[in-house]
Motif scaffolding. Sequence first.
Motif, PDB file in Angstrom:
ATOM      1  N   GLY A 263      -1.222  -4.574   8.109  1.00 33.77           N
ATOM      2  CA  GLY A 263      -1.983  -5.821   8.022  1.00 33.77           C
ATOM      3  C   GLY A 263      -1.094  -7.019   7.747  1.00 33.77           C
ATOM      4  O   GLY A 263      -1.083  -7.992   8.510  1.00 33.77           O
ATOM      5  N   THR A 264      -0.319  -6.942   6.691  1.00 39.97           N
ATOM      6  CA  THR A 264       0.542  -8.082   6.362  1.00 39.97           C
ATOM      7  C   THR A 264       1.627  -8.258   7.415  1.00 39.97           C
ATOM      8  O   THR A 264       1.976  -9.390   7.766  1.00 39.97           O
ATOM      9  N   ASP A 265       2.129  -7.163   7.939  1.00 37.71           N
ATOM     10  CA  ASP A 265       3.167  -7.265   8.961  1.00 37.71           C
ATOM     11  C   ASP A 265       2.635  -7.940  10.214  1.00 37.71           C
ATOM     12  O   ASP A 265       3.289  -8.820  10.798  1.00 37.71           O
ATOM     13  N   LEU A 266       1.445  -7.534  10.639  1.00 32.81           N
ATOM     14  CA  LEU A 266       0.854  -8.139  11.833  1.00 32.81           C
ATOM     15  C   LEU A 266       0.530  -9.607  11.594  1.00 32.81           C
ATOM     16  O   LEU A 266       0.726 -10.454  12.469  1.00 32.81           O
ATOM     17  N   LEU A 281      -6.255 -13.780  17.746  1.00 29.42           N
ATOM     18  CA  LEU A 281      -5.922 -12.363  17.544  1.00 29.42           C
ATOM     19  C   LEU A 281      -6.852 -11.774  16.491  1.00 29.42           C
ATOM     20  O   LEU A 281      -6.956 -12.293  15.369  1.00 29.42           O
ATOM     21  N   LEU A 282      -7.545 -10.702  16.890  1.00 33.13           N
ATOM     22  CA  LEU A 282      -8.383  -9.979  15.933  1.00 33.13           C
ATOM     23  C   LEU A 282      -7.534  -8.899  15.280  1.00 33.13           C
ATOM     24  O   LEU A 282      -6.694  -8.278  15.942  1.00 33.13           O
ATOM     25  N   LEU A 283      -7.798  -8.660  13.994  1.00 35.34           N
ATOM     26  CA  LEU A 283      -6.921  -7.758  13.243  1.00 35.34           C
ATOM     27  C   LEU A 283      -7.748  -6.793  12.391  1.00 35.34           C
ATOM     28  O   LEU A 283      -8.667  -7.217  11.665  1.00 35.34           O
ATOM     29  N   PRO A 297      -6.086 -15.216   6.871  1.00 31.30           N
ATOM     30  CA  PRO A 297      -7.454 -14.957   6.393  1.00 31.30           C
ATOM     31  C   PRO A 297      -7.576 -13.538   5.850  1.00 31.30           C
ATOM     32  O   PRO A 297      -6.676 -12.718   6.084  1.00 31.30           O
ATOM     33  N   PRO A 298      -8.674 -13.238   5.157  1.00 37.68           N
ATOM     34  CA  PRO A 298      -8.913 -11.856   4.721  1.00 37.68           C
ATOM     35  C   PRO A 298      -8.978 -10.925   5.919  1.00 37.68           C
ATOM     36  O   PRO A 298      -9.505 -11.289   6.974  1.00 37.68           O
ATOM     37  N   ILE A 299      -8.413  -9.738   5.750  1.00 39.16           N
ATOM     38  CA  ILE A 299      -8.276  -8.824   6.877  1.00 39.16           C
ATOM     39  C   ILE A 299      -9.263  -7.668   6.757  1.00 39.16           C
ATOM     40  O   ILE A 299      -9.419  -7.078   5.680  1.00 39.16           O
ATOM     41  N   THR A 300      -9.916  -7.375   7.852  1.00 33.17           N
ATOM     42  CA  THR A 300     -10.829  -6.237   7.923  1.00 33.17           C
ATOM     43  C   THR A 300     -10.045  -4.940   7.773  1.00 33.17           C
ATOM     44  O   THR A 300      -9.010  -4.758   8.423  1.00 33.17           O
ATOM     45  N   SER A 344     -11.591  -9.979  11.831  1.00 31.54           N
ATOM     46  CA  SER A 344     -12.113  -9.288  13.008  1.00 31.54           C
ATOM     47  C   SER A 344     -13.428  -9.894  13.485  1.00 31.54           C
ATOM     48  O   SER A 344     -14.149  -9.281  14.245  1.00 31.54           O
ATOM     49  N   GLN A 345     -13.722 -11.078  13.018  1.00 35.41           N
ATOM     50  CA  GLN A 345     -14.949 -11.740  13.449  1.00 35.41           C
ATOM     51  C   GLN A 345     -14.586 -13.038  14.157  1.00 35.41           C
ATOM     52  O   GLN A 345     -14.094 -13.983  13.529  1.00 35.41           O
TER      53      GLN A 345
END
Lengths: 362, 362
Positions: A263-266, A281-283, A297-300, A344-345
């Motif tokens: 997550g942090t890397d992406l 980019l959705l993550l 932002p907060p990551i799913t 992811s939204q």
Amino acid sequence: MSRAETSRRGSRPGRAGIRDVAAAAGVSITTVSDALNGKGRLPDATRRHVREVADRLGYRPSAAARTLRTGKSGLIGLTVTTYGDEPFTFTEFAYFAEMARAATSAALARGYALVILPATSRHDVWSNVALDGTVVIDPSDHDPVVSELVRQGLPVVSDGRPAGSLPVTAWVDNDHEAAVLGILDHLAAAGARRIGLLTGTTTDTYTHLSTTAYLRWCERIGQDPVYEAYPAHDPCAGAVAADRLLARPDRPDAVYGLFDPNGTDLLAAARRYGLRVPEDLLLVCCSESTVYASTEPPITTLSLKPRRIGTAVIQVLIDAIEGLDSDQPVEQVIPTELIVRTSSQRRPPRTTVSPPRSPEGK
Amino acid sequence: MSRAETSRRGSRPGRAGIRDVAAAAGVSITTVSDALNGKGRLPDATRRHVREVADRLGYRPSAAARTLRTGKSGLIGLTVTTYGDEPFTFTEFAYFAEMARAATSAALARGYALVILPATSRHDVWSNVALDGTVVIDPSDHDPVVSELVRQGLPVVSDGRPAGSLPVTAWVDNDHEAAVLGILDHLAAAGARRIGLLTGTTTDTYTHLSTTAYLRWCERIGQDPVYEAYPAHDPCAGAVAADRLLARPDRPDAVYGLFDPNGTDLLAAARRYGLRVPEDLLLVCCSESTVYASTEPPITTLSLKPRRIGTAVIQVLIDAIEGLDSDQPVEQVIPTELIVRTSSQRRPPRTTVSPPRSPEGK
DNA sequence: TGATCATGCAGAAACGTGACTGTCAACGCG
DNA sequence: CGCGTTGACAGTCACGTTTCTGCATGATCA
């Protein structure tokens, strides 16, 4: 007589034996054992008296002697298949810590304790500790340790379904295939046209099942697979792989990362390429870490529910140890949980100023 | 004779005892024991022969019997003082995981294994396992478990100096006072005028020493202390406290957070209040997590070097167990390491090229 | 050559507990 | 009164090792 006792006690001044209790209480060793263990047929007066004397002397039964006599040690091995020389890989810190914590609690509630044992160790360490059973996290294809334990008649329960024909007593796992398909559908529903995967080069079943599920989904949907694989035990390799994935000419507009740091890397890689999350980019990544609730932002994240897994593994194992025919099936599947956050939204429901952090229970 | 042996072996088909090896090799029990343990005076031929027979039978000595006879179990307890009902608090996941990993490796290299035991457990669990010694992480003021262990004559080494008059055998700790002073000086040198502290309400020595060092520094410098304290075991309370700290009328322009999640919480709070890091707010927190290397911006962290601490604790403990007078002092201080990143440098050495930001004049 | 000594191994005593067997008194019953 | 029954304990063995003691046997030396 008392001379013998004195000489005994003189040898170990801090420890009182069952003999000393018997002598002090004026009864026999048998009576002491029965009184303390609730066995035999003794009047309550004698039972109370013996217990009182034992407490006064600070008597603690010898765990070694009890283990030798009963064949039960109350110890459960906890081992993690590792790819380096360290006892456990630290790409899975949060998962391991949560799982171990839950397992420790569950074991303790039933009177057992956990012994940390690395899978790489030679037999001398394993045979130096009397185990009643073993929990194996992520067993590898033909783990010699597991085979040896099973051969000795010890129950072995694995976190993660065993690969190949590994003869474990039982296993507990998530439905990784369903989890990946759910994430891919979720991303597609959010508008993703080309979903990439950040996966590992190791041969464990988690990586294998997740990757094949991704490939099959791609085939079904008709999308060309876009993925990068790296050795998951190397933290730097993860950052490099994330960068490579976003540098490709066929850059994906959504990525699912199989490992915790992805997550942090992406996110860092996306910033380097000027990609906005979630607009460009959705993550989603698989993680138990709470930091993803307050990234920007907060990551799913996908939670594998390590606490439920740890608890389930211990329950099944102890049931097997104690010979209880557990009403739980021998192969137990724990559902995963997708914690949907901003990353992811495509259209966040509300661009709220400060999302009140939900207590990340479970 | 052989009938007796047969009846024995019949009772436990999976396990071969030392008697079976002796019979199969045509020697006595003594010879087997000596051959396998390298004791006694035996010709190499006999030694090899016995070892070969033992291997063929798959003989594994009983750990329980060995422990009973020798008094050494090869087991070391690992316990964490906790404030909830869980075995260890998860504000310190990364620290605990790293420390436990290093301790496990170090113990294993010397033939010992670690048993996870929570401090809250009653005696029955502790006395059910034969320990050679115990590692206590963050012992509380008058830990009854520690006192009991010491009373039994077991060596106890603590990670973190013991509070009060806790009678531990040895301890290993960082110089928390020097670490805090170093950070405060570092922040002041970066231009901080009013430095705030995010601390805990618990009474452990880490929190206590760090807080008093901060207060003394403030007094020396002539700054009014600006701090918020919260129960460190509650993850939500940390976010709330971070928010409160930045909402104060006397808002600090630099903050040091004592606990691992403080970094992300402070960063999130800063975003909510429109504070830029590091331009408007300098940030440092104590953490072992690698995520702070790739947050936006990367956050300066203080590492307590858990791996060095875990290794040192185990070495000192095993030296005490084996009666070696270690040349290491009984009280060992491990230096901390300040990993300076963007969040605490008012003038970053080079503004990274990637973000399309206007040149930061200032 | 007989005494001394090192060598190679066997016997047996622990370690502390749990469980089985046995003993002795009291008691009920025919 | 004799006999089985039951309660309340004591004696003793076994768990599987390690280790101390000790007995043979051959070699060495005075």
